[in-house]
Design an enzyme around this catalytic site. Structure first.
Site, mmCIF file in Angstrom:
data_model
loop_
_atom_site.group_PDB
_atom_site.id
_atom_site.type_symbol
_atom_site.label_atom_id
_atom_site.label_comp_id
_atom_site.label_asym_id
_atom_site.label_seq_id
_atom_site.Cartn_x
_atom_site.Cartn_y
_atom_site.Cartn_z
ATOM 1 N N ASP A 129 39.665 39.941 36.753
ATOM 2 C CA ASP A 129 39.390 41.155 37.528
ATOM 3 C C ASP A 129 37.897 41.343 37.742
ATOM 4 O O ASP A 129 37.082 40.852 36.952
ATOM 5 C CB ASP A 129 39.877 42.397 36.763
HETATM 6 N N1 URA Z 1 44.217 40.725 32.177
HETATM 7 C C1 URA Z 1 43.633 41.728 32.869
HETATM 8 O O1 URA Z 1 44.062 42.865 32.801
HETATM 9 N N2 URA Z 1 42.574 41.427 33.622
HETATM 10 C C2 URA Z 1 42.038 40.217 33.720
HETATM 11 O O2 URA Z 1 41.057 40.005 34.429
HETATM 12 C C3 URA Z 1 42.651 39.187 32.993
HETATM 13 C C4 URA Z 1 43.751 39.461 32.238
#
Ligand code: URA
Length: 262
Positions: free
Chosen positions: A105
């Site tokens: 993310d």
């Molecule tokens: N889980 C999440 O919530 N975000 C990420 O970027 C990776 C795994």
């Protein structure tokens, strides 16, 4: 990267640079289907199709593998309609075009592998191989033993239970707690949603390891090339994946890599 057409033809081993110039003058070279007779035209051989004397000018790029410590505030897509910073801008020094393996993310930090080896990328990110990813999550409040058990055993996200996870408690406080969560699935926003599902908002998330490959002392925004040993380490936790073959690298590359030795 754009280079002069005659230089590309020569570099690809089709003929000498001078002979390439002759081919161009004689109208025997085309770029994206258009015959080029003008000398000195700059072309990107990775994006454009070059034909010289009826031969497709191609390079076999060496496979490269990079581990980046992704900072917050970068997207892992190759372009972003909102104009946010793109993770590949952090690996500009790598001459090959490399792509992120899977996603992290915008707000999530940590271990991100980038490569031009599509086969390896597919193997290590596909859920069926169950490569483990380890995250450190700073969450609001103090989870109960029951909530931690739920996290381990699986919580329901979008109507489907998450696979069992490993959970370690690093710190527990009334206001905030820190957990280490290891999962092998790669569902969108999975870890954040898992924390939310047990009633604790995730404030900060860092991926500390991909497979058995840790970030080590790699600083945010920095990257290092992966060695054969590293590649074997990533695939070690995978269900049926064989370690990839050794990557041939020159002495100069190894010297650069030693800077990052843990
Ligand atoms: N889980 C999440 O919530 N975000 C990420 O970027 C990776 C795994």
């Amino acid at each position: 990267m754009k280079e002069r057409l005659q230089k590309i033809i020569a570099k690809a081993g089709i003929c000498s640079r001078r002979a390439a110039e002759t081919l161009i003058k004689e109208g025997k070279v085309s770029v994206d289907g258009v015959v080029v007779t003008e000398m000195g035209m700059k072309v990107d051989h990775r994006l454009q199709k070059i034909i010289a004397d009826r031969v497709h000018v191609r390079f076999t790029e060496k496979k490269v593998y990079v581990l980046l410590n992704k900072p917050e505030g970068f997207v892992t897509t190759m372009d972003d309609p909102q104009g946010r910073p793109i993770v590949t801008s952090l690996v500009k020094k790598v001459p090959e075009r490399i792509y992120p393996v899977g996603r992290l993310d915008f707000e999530t930090k940590g271990a991100l592998i980038l490569t031009n080896d599509g086969e390896l990328a597919q193997r290590i990110q596909h859920p069926s191989f169950e490569v483990k990813k380890t995250y450190v999550a700073r969450i609001q409040g103090k989870p109960t033993a029951e909530e931690l058990k739920m996290l381990e055993e699986g919580v329901e996200l979008e109507g489907k239970l998450t696979a069992p996870a490993q959970v370690k408690v690093y710190r527990q406080g009334k206001k905030e707690s820190i957990l280490e969560i290891t999962v092998h699935e790669g569902r969108k926003h999975q870890v954040r949603k898992m924390c939310q599902a047990i009633g604790h908002h995730c404030i900060e998330l860092t991926r500390t390891a991909y497979g058995n490959l840790n970030l080590g002392s790699l600083q945010p925004g920095k990257f290092r090339y992966l060695t054969t040993k590293d590649l074997a380490r990533i695939t070690k936790t995978a269900k049926t994946v064989q370690p990839v073959k050794p990557v041939k690298r020159n002495k100069k590359d190894n010297k650069k890599d030693n800077k990052w030795k843990r």
